[in-house]
Design a protein around this motif. Sequence first.
Motif, PDB file in Angstrom:
ATOM      1  N   ALA A 126       0.845  -1.202   0.000  1.00 17.88           N
ATOM      2  CA  ALA A 126       0.000   0.000   0.000  1.00 17.88           C
ATOM      3  C   ALA A 126       0.874   1.242   0.000  1.00 17.88           C
ATOM      4  O   ALA A 126       1.883   1.299   0.713  1.00 17.88           O
ATOM      5  N   VAL A 127       0.490   2.224  -0.805  1.00 21.43           N
ATOM      6  CA  VAL A 127       1.106   3.551  -0.786  1.00 21.43           C
ATOM      7  C   VAL A 127       0.001   4.546  -0.443  1.00 21.43           C
ATOM      8  O   VAL A 127      -1.070   4.520  -1.058  1.00 21.43           O
ATOM      9  N   PHE A 128       0.255   5.443   0.512  1.00 27.53           N
ATOM     10  CA  PHE A 128      -0.799   6.331   0.986  1.00 27.53           C
ATOM     11  C   PHE A 128      -0.675   7.735   0.396  1.00 27.53           C
ATOM     12  O   PHE A 128       0.437   8.243   0.181  1.00 27.53           O
ATOM     13  N   ALA A 129      -1.844   8.346   0.163  1.00 24.62           N
ATOM     14  CA  ALA A 129      -1.902   9.728  -0.328  1.00 24.62           C
ATOM     15  C   ALA A 129      -3.117  10.389   0.324  1.00 24.62           C
ATOM     16  O   ALA A 129      -3.490   9.995   1.444  1.00 24.62           O
ATOM     17  N   LYS A 130      -3.707  11.360  -0.346  1.00 27.60           N
ATOM     18  CA  LYS A 130      -4.790  12.105   0.299  1.00 27.60           C
ATOM     19  C   LYS A 130      -6.127  12.048  -0.430  1.00 27.60           C
ATOM     20  O   LYS A 130      -7.173  12.175   0.193  1.00 27.60           O
ATOM     21  N   ASN A 131      -6.119  11.952  -1.758  1.00 28.93           N
ATOM     22  CA  ASN A 131      -7.361  11.960  -2.527  1.00 28.93           C
ATOM     23  C   ASN A 131      -7.413  10.765  -3.474  1.00 28.93           C
ATOM     24  O   ASN A 131      -6.368  10.204  -3.839  1.00 28.93           O
ATOM     25  N   GLY A 132      -8.622  10.430  -3.893  1.00 31.21           N
ATOM     26  CA  GLY A 132      -8.754   9.351  -4.854  1.00 31.21           C
ATOM     27  C   GLY A 132      -7.985   9.637  -6.127  1.00 31.21           C
ATOM     28  O   GLY A 132      -7.375   8.746  -6.726  1.00 31.21           O
ATOM     29  N   GLY A 133      -8.018  10.905  -6.549  1.00 29.82           N
ATOM     30  CA  GLY A 133      -7.293  11.282  -7.758  1.00 29.82           C
ATOM     31  C   GLY A 133      -5.783  11.097  -7.624  1.00 29.82           C
ATOM     32  O   GLY A 133      -5.096  10.820  -8.623  1.00 29.82           O
ATOM     33  N   ASP A 134      -5.261  11.240  -6.412  1.00 27.40           N
ATOM     34  CA  ASP A 134      -3.828  10.956  -6.188  1.00 27.40           C
ATOM     35  C   ASP A 134      -3.523   9.509  -6.561  1.00 27.40           C
ATOM     36  O   ASP A 134      -2.491   9.203  -7.181  1.00 27.40           O
ATOM     37  N   THR A 135      -4.416   8.612  -6.156  1.00 25.78           N
ATOM     38  CA  THR A 135      -4.145   7.190  -6.349  1.00 25.78           C
ATOM     39  C   THR A 135      -4.370   6.749  -7.789  1.00 25.78           C
ATOM     40  O   THR A 135      -3.631   5.900  -8.297  1.00 25.78           O
ATOM     41  N   THR A 136      -5.409   7.289  -8.452  1.00 24.41           N
ATOM     42  CA  THR A 136      -5.614   6.909  -9.859  1.00 24.41           C
ATOM     43  C   THR A 136      -4.463   7.418 -10.723  1.00 24.41           C
ATOM     44  O   THR A 136      -4.028   6.734 -11.646  1.00 24.41           O
ATOM     45  N   THR A 137      -3.965   8.612 -10.409  1.00 28.35           N
ATOM     46  CA  THR A 137      -2.830   9.153 -11.167  1.00 28.35           C
ATOM     47  C   THR A 137      -1.580   8.309 -10.931  1.00 28.35           C
ATOM     48  O   THR A 137      -0.851   7.973 -11.883  1.00 28.35           O
ATOM     49  N   LEU A 138      -1.315   7.943  -9.670  1.00 36.59           N
ATOM     50  CA  LEU A 138      -0.162   7.102  -9.381  1.00 36.59           C
ATOM     51  C   LEU A 138      -0.303   5.725 -10.034  1.00 36.59           C
ATOM     52  O   LEU A 138       0.685   5.142 -10.500  1.00 36.59           O
ATOM     53  N   ALA A 139      -1.521   5.213 -10.080  1.00 35.96           N
ATOM     54  CA  ALA A 139      -1.747   3.902 -10.711  1.00 35.96           C
ATOM     55  C   ALA A 139      -1.384   3.948 -12.197  1.00 35.96           C
ATOM     56  O   ALA A 139      -0.707   3.049 -12.720  1.00 35.96           O
ATOM     57  N   VAL A 140      -1.832   5.002 -12.871  1.00 27.56           N
ATOM     58  CA  VAL A 140      -1.527   5.133 -14.300  1.00 27.56           C
ATOM     59  C   VAL A 140      -0.023   5.315 -14.523  1.00 27.56           C
ATOM     60  O   VAL A 140       0.568   4.710 -15.435  1.00 27.56           O
ATOM     61  N   MET A 141       0.609   6.121 -13.687  1.00 21.72           N
ATOM     62  CA  MET A 141       2.064   6.300 -13.803  1.00 21.72           C
ATOM     63  C   MET A 141       2.795   4.981 -13.564  1.00 21.72           C
ATOM     64  O   MET A 141       3.783   4.664 -14.242  1.00 21.72           O
ATOM     65  N   THR A 142       2.321   4.204 -12.598  1.00 19.58           N
ATOM     66  CA  THR A 142       2.945   2.910 -12.300  1.00 19.58           C
ATOM     67  C   THR A 142       2.825   1.970 -13.497  1.00 19.58           C
ATOM     68  O   THR A 142       3.799   1.282 -13.863  1.00 19.58           O
ATOM     69  N   ALA A 143       1.650   1.938 -14.100  1.00 19.27           N
ATOM     70  CA  ALA A 143       1.455   1.065 -15.270  1.00 19.27           C
ATOM     71  C   ALA A 143       2.388   1.478 -16.413  1.00 19.27           C
ATOM     72  O   ALA A 143       2.973   0.616 -17.092  1.00 19.27           O
ATOM     73  N   ARG A 144       2.518   2.777 -16.616  1.00 19.69           N
ATOM     74  CA  ARG A 144       3.405   3.245 -17.695  1.00 19.69           C
ATOM     75  C   ARG A 144       4.869   2.934 -17.369  1.00 19.69           C
ATOM     76  O   ARG A 144       5.644   2.553 -18.259  1.00 19.69           O
TER      77      ARG A 144
END
Length: 427
Positions: A126-144
């Motif tokens: 798990a990696v923690f942030a503050k908003n749902g958008g933080d996590t969706t953005t990190l998810a897309v960056m991780t996939a790339r």
Amino acid sequence: MSLITPFPTAPFTFTKSLEAFARAQRVIPAGIPGHLGPTEGLHLPHDAFPKFAARAEGTRFWDLDGNEFIDWMCAYGPNILGYNDPDVTAAAKAQAELEDVVSLPSTVMIDFAELLVDQVASADWAVFAKNGGDTTTLAVMTARAATLRKKIVFIKGFYHGVAPWTQKLDYPGVLEEEVANNLYVPWNDLDALRAMLSEHRGEIAALISTPYMHGNFVDNELPAEGYWQEVRRLCDEHGIVLIVDDVRTGFRLDLAGSDHHFGFEADLICFCKALANGYNVSALMGKDSLKEAVSSITYTGSYWMSAVPFAAGIATQRKLREIDAPILFRRLGTRLTAGLVAAGAASGFTLVASGAPALFYLRVADPANSLMLHQEWVAECVRRGVYITSHHNHFLNAAVTDADVDRTVEIAAEAFAVLRQRHPEAV
């Protein structure tokens, strides 16, 4: 439950709320920014909705005018145990007395990660942030980062936050370059997905989707039988990272993740709203195969190591486990939506309830496909103390009682009766 109300409820007025909104407009762009604001056209008629809350407890909030509402929006999702839950409040207070935002993180962050990894079936970290958008953005960056590919597949009608890559080309402030690698397929359409993956073979980094279609202004739609299992197989075949956006649905369908609920495993899964009962924390969770990729990304924020929300999150998840919250939500949500549909039928209206009972969506059917009848009915409910919305799915919380359900159905029946009186011709 009875649909007859011998003492019809007097409609509320919102004088102090409207005065506060006028004051806000002088110093805050749009008065209330974002989708909560009446300038988005979602509070129609404008004077039938409160604009500011004064306090909240359990299933209810009170506005500036002292009006009391049964709240079926739950702060748009974060309120999962009830406002001001004593166990969560106590855990947060105890942590605040020790430390919160400090130069080094607290080990309570590790405790929270261990709890979630144990609980969420598909995730190893798990990696923690503050908003749902933080996590969706990190998810897309991780996939790339993991695939060295650019393109992302979205489901048409998606909402994954407000970052530029999640928006549309004709939206103000969005550049062509920011959405140039977005691909779109309809929900539940496997043939369209297969065709797209073949056309862009070797170019697609990820497919991102909510576990079921809970778009705004439309009936919500659950996955067809076998849909997710075939999506999982196709992603494996094409080397695509499967991202589940569980920001709205997380922990209301299944404490192990909504992918677990629908019988498949995501590679990355995004949580936020119900993670800590209103305390500000989100989490991206994923499989070991993506741990190195996510570790390689520069991504952080000023308050992301704040310890109080971690403590609140631990208390929230433990309590959700103790009460087996998803079963409670399903029972109460089914009872509520059945009662609301019956209330509409008693006045000759067809109320469509769609989506999962824990996150139901409502629409008053209209042969003209207009939302005006629905908007009017919502306004009459709100003016009598049931806070619902005309465009968004609703949420259950664990403080809801059968009495709350009964009172909501009574008020809904009153609102339908008002609507019938106003529109005798409506079918």
